[in-house]
Design a protein around this motif. Structure first.
Motif, mmCIF file in Angstrom:
data_model
loop_
_atom_site.group_PDB
_atom_site.id
_atom_site.type_symbol
_atom_site.label_atom_id
_atom_site.label_comp_id
_atom_site.label_asym_id
_atom_site.label_seq_id
_atom_site.Cartn_x
_atom_site.Cartn_y
_atom_site.Cartn_z
ATOM 1 N N ALA A 374 0.857 -1.261 0.046
ATOM 2 C CA ALA A 374 -0.101 -0.087 -0.029
ATOM 3 C C ALA A 374 0.931 1.281 -0.055
ATOM 4 O O ALA A 374 2.032 1.353 0.415
ATOM 5 C CB ALA A 374 -0.809 0.048 1.280
ATOM 6 N N THR A 375 0.205 2.231 -0.600
ATOM 7 C CA THR A 375 1.238 3.578 -0.417
ATOM 8 C C THR A 375 -0.002 4.582 -0.418
ATOM 9 O O THR A 375 -1.548 4.371 -0.838
ATOM 10 C CB THR A 375 2.005 3.928 -1.632
ATOM 11 N N TRP A 376 0.161 5.950 -0.175
ATOM 12 C CA TRP A 376 -0.912 6.750 -0.073
ATOM 13 C C TRP A 376 -1.176 7.345 -1.519
ATOM 14 O O TRP A 376 -0.261 7.279 -2.477
ATOM 15 C CB TRP A 376 -0.309 8.183 0.796
ATOM 16 N N LYS A 377 -2.226 7.800 -1.716
ATOM 17 C CA LYS A 377 -2.605 8.247 -2.934
ATOM 18 C C LYS A 377 -2.186 9.647 -3.159
ATOM 19 O O LYS A 377 -3.116 10.709 -2.856
ATOM 20 C CB LYS A 377 -3.994 8.066 -3.390
ATOM 21 N N ALA A 378 -1.131 10.255 -3.478
ATOM 22 C CA ALA A 378 -0.700 11.574 -3.766
ATOM 23 C C ALA A 378 -1.616 12.198 -4.942
ATOM 24 O O ALA A 378 -1.868 11.633 -5.916
ATOM 25 C CB ALA A 378 0.634 11.651 -4.166
ATOM 26 N N VAL A 510 -1.038 -0.296 7.085
ATOM 27 C CA VAL A 510 -1.989 0.788 6.634
ATOM 28 C C VAL A 510 -2.657 1.613 7.673
ATOM 29 O O VAL A 510 -2.759 2.784 7.308
ATOM 30 C CB VAL A 510 -3.279 0.021 5.700
ATOM 31 N N LYS A 511 -2.828 1.131 8.762
ATOM 32 C CA LYS A 511 -3.641 2.028 9.795
ATOM 33 C C LYS A 511 -2.441 3.322 10.151
ATOM 34 O O LYS A 511 -3.093 4.443 10.426
ATOM 35 C CB LYS A 511 -3.686 1.052 10.928
ATOM 36 N N LYS A 512 -1.432 2.780 10.099
ATOM 37 C CA LYS A 512 -0.369 3.822 10.521
ATOM 38 C C LYS A 512 -0.258 5.122 9.558
ATOM 39 O O LYS A 512 -0.156 6.122 9.745
ATOM 40 C CB LYS A 512 1.200 3.149 10.738
ATOM 41 N N VAL A 513 -0.609 4.299 8.261
ATOM 42 C CA VAL A 513 -0.378 5.234 6.945
ATOM 43 C C VAL A 513 -1.556 6.249 7.272
ATOM 44 O O VAL A 513 -1.334 7.474 6.856
ATOM 45 C CB VAL A 513 -0.408 4.465 5.675
ATOM 46 N N LEU A 514 -2.755 5.719 7.489
ATOM 47 C CA LEU A 514 -3.775 6.543 7.484
ATOM 48 C C LEU A 514 -3.877 7.613 8.635
ATOM 49 O O LEU A 514 -4.362 8.744 8.306
ATOM 50 C CB LEU A 514 -5.183 5.881 7.671
ATOM 51 N N LYS A 515 -3.482 7.146 9.708
ATOM 52 C CA LYS A 515 -3.688 7.781 10.980
ATOM 53 C C LYS A 515 -2.422 8.786 11.336
ATOM 54 O O LYS A 515 -2.687 9.863 11.835
ATOM 55 C CB LYS A 515 -3.865 6.948 12.437
ATOM 56 N N SER A 520 0.830 13.964 8.170
ATOM 57 C CA SER A 520 1.889 14.548 8.327
ATOM 58 C C SER A 520 2.396 15.032 7.252
ATOM 59 O O SER A 520 3.613 15.551 7.037
ATOM 60 C CB SER A 520 3.017 13.809 9.247
ATOM 61 N N LEU A 521 1.873 14.744 6.063
ATOM 62 C CA LEU A 521 2.442 14.927 4.687
ATOM 63 C C LEU A 521 2.465 16.472 4.342
ATOM 64 O O LEU A 521 1.486 17.133 4.934
ATOM 65 C CB LEU A 521 1.420 14.210 3.483
ATOM 66 N N GLU A 644 -13.140 4.033 6.362
ATOM 67 C CA GLU A 644 -11.911 3.706 6.830
ATOM 68 C C GLU A 644 -11.835 2.406 7.872
ATOM 69 O O GLU A 644 -11.096 1.769 7.636
ATOM 70 C CB GLU A 644 -11.380 4.858 7.532
ATOM 71 N N GLU A 645 -12.812 2.578 8.556
ATOM 72 C CA GLU A 645 -13.241 1.588 9.642
ATOM 73 C C GLU A 645 -13.573 0.245 8.891
ATOM 74 O O GLU A 645 -12.390 -0.894 9.415
ATOM 75 C CB GLU A 645 -14.561 1.933 10.434
#
Ligand code: GTP
Length: 679
Positions: A374-378, A510-515, A520-521, A644-645
């Protein structure tokens, strides 16, 4: 084509008896119809002869003294008019005719046709005929002439085309402005294409390039050519030109523009710029002792040199890079298809980049069946990037190419990348203390050095991206900064944007990425991307590449139009044609006047309460709406409403599955081992 034949009819080729009868008006000749100057002159002579005969007849009929006096006045020798007299450009007479070839490109001053003969003594004449003869004597045949002057008064292009020599006009103002980047792109492409074709010939022909004197504009273009083909730094290219066409470029702003374009800083500007040559007489210098503009330059205001860093506000909608000639774009499109191993379809005009589909309850199952990262959707602007030896090309969603000046060294740090294709998103980071910064987040590599890599699993392509593209740039930058490498003049910081590789993580993160990570981006992110770790690169829609958006960010791109009575028409695409979405309505915020966005692509999210689409933004990067199938997938995603949940619950189950747990374990072990190895 029509051109103004503002020529001195007293000079040859008009015979003696016409010599003292200048015409009142410059003659407009339809060049395409008449074919050449001589036929126009012949027509004029015929008309004049008829007028003379008519007057004679009238004289005989009338016999009056007054009338004969009138005729005498009409045909009496008249003083020459200054406007008819064509003077050679200032400094031209003593300026050496041409220089030595540079890669089969000959720099030259402009040849002047016979209409300049009165101002050029016989020994100093340099017409196209004389030019060709001189080159022939030196064993060189001219196949292409590139004319950089900003006028058509020096000679007619037919002087070349009549004898089968190709002629290209790239009009450049000169004056205080250097040729613009688009003209440079045209020049380099013309030269590269021509010389490439000559390689197959037994007797390769030469290119002749001229501006007025063959130093500044001509040198500027040839140096760009050298930089984009094989020379590695500006100082070297400037030197090559100066040796072959002494003293080289002598306008300081031209030299500065070259350094700045190639992101280099000269060690000593005084050495880089020679004094203005003798033949540019003192009256050609301005009060500061600088060379004045060439006399075919127009009188417009000097154009300021573009400097992106001076523009304070940067946005995702900015058009980046410089226009590329149409033919070159076509060739690059074909190359992309080849590198992506796609069959060439007629037109090959569709953007071939991989595109994710929205996550719904059905394809969510894929996360269980395959190994995903997974990655963030920039949320910026999508570009593929084609890295060529002669430049780097940003490829937008319309499959249009624009050139940006970037440097991509090889791993060996010996040469530069060529025919390498990568994919990514251009974003704008808000960096504390330094403001806005453009970054290209590369997330895939599809071809390396002309070799397609699309069939490799993503994990290998992603590693290659780091090893072959990102790390060599980083290493070289560090070497330049420390002075350890021979080209410390190159300044990576002067590039239009920086380049990074996007990170991908195990699903368990993923949880860390989302939360934590996304909040912080320094740039926008509108969800997550799930990338199959073993997947090949799939062009266009990739059903296995999944995007999850924050529910309120699920969007559709519509084409918005208004009727004369202000009724909204909302369109999608179906099989490449507009499809009207009956009853669809877009709500705009108060600051947007709908009539101002008619004909544009409007990205919309679904407003549940109002049961209508809400305008999120206008898409300047797109010219077509979403396909109806994309719309259906987004609608499905909206109705399925994977919150998200729900997503985190699902992922929590997946990470416990044996298939996922085993691979995750192996992966973590490998990463730990790699960390222990010396770099
Ligand atoms: N494959 C991939 N795409 C990414 C990534 N990060 C951001 N994106 C962007 O996500 C886009 C796909 O998401 P969409 O929401 O469909 O993109 P869009 O820009 O709105 O385009 P449309 O679907 O045409 O509306 C891609 O075109 C990329 O520009 C990434 O890591 N991988």
């Amino acid at each position: 084509m029509t051109f103004s034949m503002d020529m001195d009819l007293n000079a040859s080729p008009v015979p003696d008896d016409d010599e003292q009868q200048p015409y009142d008006e410059p003659v407009e000749v339809d060049y395409a119809q008449e074919g050449h100057v001589e036929s126009a002159v012949a027509t004029l002579r015929r008309e004049r002869e008829e007028r003379r005969k008519k007057l004679k007849r009238e004289q005989q009929d009338d016999g009056s003294r007054l009338h004969s006096q009138q005729i005498r006045n009409d045909y009496a020798p008249q003083p020459k008019r200054h406007s008819r007299f064509k003077e050679a450009p200032q400094g031209w007479l003593d300026c050496p005719a041409f220089g030595e070839p540079i890669d089969k490109i000959i720099p030259s001053k402009v040849p002047l046709d016979e209409t300049f003969n009165e101002s050029v003594p016989p020994g100093k004449r340099y017409s196209s005929k004389q030019l060709v003869n001189k080159q022939r004597k030196a064993g060189r045949e001219i196949g292409l002439v590139i004319d950089l002057t900003n006028t058509t008064r020096y000679y007619s292009p037919a002087e070349w085309t009549r004898q089968g020599t190709k002629y290209a006009k790239i009009a450049c103002k000169g004056r205080d402005a250097v040729p613009d980047n688009e003209s440079v792109n045209k020049f380099v492409y013309e030269a590269m294409m021509f010389l490439d074709r000559q390689k197959q010939s037994k007797n390769p022909k030469y290119i002749l390039v001229h501006c007025t004197h063959g130093h500044n504009r001509t040198g500027f273009m040839i140096i760009h050519y050298l930089m984009r083909t094989h020379v590695s730094c500006v100082a070297e290219a400037i030197n090559i030109f100066a040796q072959r066409r002494p003293p080289g470029i002598y306008k300081r702003d031209y030299i500065e523009a070259l350094y700045s374009f190639y992101h280099e800083v000269p060690e000593n500007m005084m050495l880089a710029c020679p004094p203005t040559p003798e033949w540019k007489r003192p009256d050609d210098l301005d009060l500061n002792g600088e060379a004045k503009q060439d006399d075919d330059d127009d009188n417009g205001d000097p154009e300021p040199l573009r400097n992106e860093s001076e523009d304070k506000i940067i946005t995702n909608d900015d058009v980046l890079g410089d226009e590329v000639p149409y033919d070159q774009q076509e060739a690059l499109r074909v190359l992309c298809y080849r590198l992506l191993e796609m069959p060439l379809v007629r037109g090959h005009s569709q953007f071939p980049g991989s595109h994710p589909v929205s996550l719904n309850s059905e394809n969510l199952q894929l996360l269980r069946q395959r190994y995903y990262f997974a990655t963030w959707k920039a949320d910026g602007t999508r570009y593929m990037m084609l890295i060529m030896r002669d430049g780097c090309f940003l490829i937008d969603r319309n499959f249009c190419f624009r050139r940006v000046q970037m440097r991509f060294p090889h791993k060996s740090l010996e040469g530069l990348h060529d025919m390498t294709l990568i994919d990514g998103e251009m974003i704008i980071d808000t960096v504390p203390d330094s403001g806005l910064k453009r970054r290209y987040l590369a997330y895939d590599l599809m071809a390396l050095g002309a070799v397609s890599k699309t069939k490799l699993p993503f994990s290998e392509r992603w590693k290659m991206l780091e090893d072959e593209i990102i790390r060599p740039r980083y290493h070289e930058k560090k070497q330049f900064e420390s002075g350890a490498k021979s080209n410390p003049l190159y300044k990576y910081d002067m590039e239009l944007f920086s380049v990074r590789r996007k990170d991908f993580w195990l699903l368990s993160t993923v949880k860390k990425v989302l939360k934590e990570f996304i909040p912080s981006l320094c740039h926008d992110a509108d969800g997550l991307i799930f990338q199959g770790w073993d997947d090949p690169y799939v062009t266009r829609t990739h059903e296995g590449l999944l995007k999850w958006k924050y529910p309120e960010m699920n969007s559709v791109d519509f084409l918005f139009e208004l009727t004369n009575d202000n009724r909204q028409l909302v369109f999608l695409y179906e099989r490449g044609k507009k499809k009207l979405m009956d009853g669809a309505r877009i709500a705009f915020t108060d600051d947007v006047d709908p009539s101002s966005v008619a004909g544009r692509i409007v990205e919309c999210s679904w407003n549940k309460e109002e049961q209508c689409w809400a305008c999120m933004r206008i898409r300047s990067d797109k010219s077509t709406p979403n396909d109806i199938n994309t719309y259906r997938k987004v609608m499905r995603s909206i109705t399925d409403n994977i919150t998200e949940e729900k997503l985190l619950e699902e992922i929590d189950e997946i990470r416990r599955l044996p298939m996922y747990a085993d691979r995750m374990h192996a992966h973590t072990k490998m990463a730990q081992q790699r960390r222990r190895l010396p770099p």
